[in-house]
Design a protein around this motif. Structure first.
Motif, PDB file in Angstrom:
ATOM      1  N   TYR A 117       0.839  -1.072   0.021  1.00  0.00           N
ATOM      2  CA  TYR A 117       0.071   0.050   0.025  1.00  0.00           C
ATOM      3  C   TYR A 117       0.879   1.266   0.073  1.00  0.00           C
ATOM      4  CZ  TYR A 117      -4.001  -2.882   1.011  1.00  0.00           C
ATOM      5  OH  TYR A 117      -5.260  -3.509   0.767  1.00  0.00           O
ATOM      6  N   VAL A 118       0.800   2.121  -1.047  1.00  0.00           N
ATOM      7  CA  VAL A 118       1.435   3.301  -1.073  1.00  0.00           C
ATOM      8  C   VAL A 118       0.711   4.459  -0.659  1.00  0.00           C
ATOM      9  CG1 VAL A 118       2.670   4.729  -2.890  1.00  0.00           C
ATOM     10  CG2 VAL A 118       2.866   2.079  -2.941  1.00  0.00           C
ATOM     11  N   ILE A 174       5.145   3.380   2.404  1.00  0.00           N
ATOM     12  CA  ILE A 174       4.809   2.229   1.754  1.00  0.00           C
ATOM     13  C   ILE A 174       4.729   1.217   2.769  1.00  0.00           C
ATOM     14  CG2 ILE A 174       5.163   0.299   0.063  1.00  0.00           C
ATOM     15  CD1 ILE A 174       7.026   2.274  -1.439  1.00  0.00           C
ATOM     16  N   ASN A 175       3.708   0.419   2.829  1.00  0.00           N
ATOM     17  CA  ASN A 175       3.267  -0.547   3.839  1.00  0.00           C
ATOM     18  C   ASN A 175       3.383  -1.706   3.036  1.00  0.00           C
ATOM     19  OD1 ASN A 175       3.089   1.257   5.989  1.00  0.00           O
ATOM     20  ND2 ASN A 175       0.946   1.026   6.483  1.00  0.00           N
ATOM     21  N   VAL A 200       5.278  -4.299   7.814  1.00  0.00           N
ATOM     22  CA  VAL A 200       6.770  -3.677   7.736  1.00  0.00           C
ATOM     23  C   VAL A 200       6.317  -2.394   6.917  1.00  0.00           C
ATOM     24  CG1 VAL A 200       8.784  -3.799   6.370  1.00  0.00           C
ATOM     25  CG2 VAL A 200       7.692  -5.611   7.520  1.00  0.00           C
ATOM     26  N   SER A 201       6.868  -1.390   7.231  1.00  0.00           N
ATOM     27  CA  SER A 201       6.681  -0.005   6.591  1.00  0.00           C
ATOM     28  C   SER A 201       8.007   0.653   6.312  1.00  0.00           C
ATOM     29  CB  SER A 201       5.743   0.704   7.561  1.00  0.00           C
ATOM     30  OG  SER A 201       5.378   1.992   7.133  1.00  0.00           O
ATOM     31  N   VAL A 202       8.039   1.478   5.153  1.00  0.00           N
ATOM     32  CA  VAL A 202       9.348   2.321   4.865  1.00  0.00           C
ATOM     33  C   VAL A 202       9.022   3.689   4.509  1.00  0.00           C
ATOM     34  CG1 VAL A 202      11.236   2.767   3.089  1.00  0.00           C
ATOM     35  CG2 VAL A 202      10.329   0.292   3.959  1.00  0.00           C
ATOM     36  N   THR A 236       9.038  -2.151  11.798  1.00  0.00           N
ATOM     37  CA  THR A 236       7.962  -2.984  11.995  1.00  0.00           C
ATOM     38  C   THR A 236       6.678  -2.346  12.959  1.00  0.00           C
ATOM     39  OG1 THR A 236       8.681  -3.963  14.060  1.00  0.00           O
ATOM     40  CG2 THR A 236       9.096  -5.023  11.984  1.00  0.00           C
ATOM     41  N   LEU A 237       5.472  -2.733  12.411  1.00  0.00           N
ATOM     42  CA  LEU A 237       4.303  -1.967  12.860  1.00  0.00           C
ATOM     43  C   LEU A 237       3.619  -2.893  13.698  1.00  0.00           C
ATOM     44  CD1 LEU A 237       2.699  -0.715   9.423  1.00  0.00           C
ATOM     45  CD2 LEU A 237       4.134   0.411  10.977  1.00  0.00           C
TER      46      LEU A 237
END
Length: 133
Positions: A70-71, A78-79, A109-111, A99-100
């Motif tokens: 998901y952007v 981004i997840n 995971v998210s960046v 990490t969420l």
């Protein structure tokens, strides 16, 4: 990637192409069978187009698992559909991801895209998430 209409069918099939960035050159190539989906809002009337304003869902065509990423363009975030731990990320030498502990348990995971390093980590995680769906 291909943008989809309300039915999810690809609007314009394309062959593989490179995506480039002025500061770093070529970043990668288009992935086959990947579509960008908008979101159907609750209470939307039939025929109302999908909403692409808040986030984009990247989905592998034919996958029964939903989106692999998901952007959130406004947040540069981004997840990913990865249930990895901090240790697993460290083992992969992914340093910019976190990490969420909230939200959907499969999207952990998210960046935040802030520089070339976070972009490289995001592309690596996207490959992992894509291959897992």
């Amino acid at each position: 990637m291909k943008r989809t209409n309300n039915s999810g069918a690809g609007l314009s099939p394309t062959s593989a192409r490179t995506v480039s960035c002025p500061s770093s050159g070529t970043l990668g190539t288009e992935w086959d069978n990947t579509f960008v989906h908008g979101i159907k809002r609750k209470g939307a009337q039939p025929g109302v187009p999908l909403d692409y304003s808040r986030y984009l869902r990247l989905r592998r065509q034919g996958s029964q698992k939903g989106g692999f990423a998901y952007v959130f363009p406004e947040l540069s975030r981004i997840n990913f559909r990865l249930a990895y731990t901090d240790q697993q990320l460290a083992n992969l030498s992914i340093t910019t991801a976190r990490t969420l502990t909230t939200e959907h348990q499969e999207y952990r995971v998210s960046v935040d895209l802030t520089d070339e390093s976070s972009l490289a980590d995001a592309l690596e995680l996207a490959k992992l998430a894509y291959n897992a769906t």
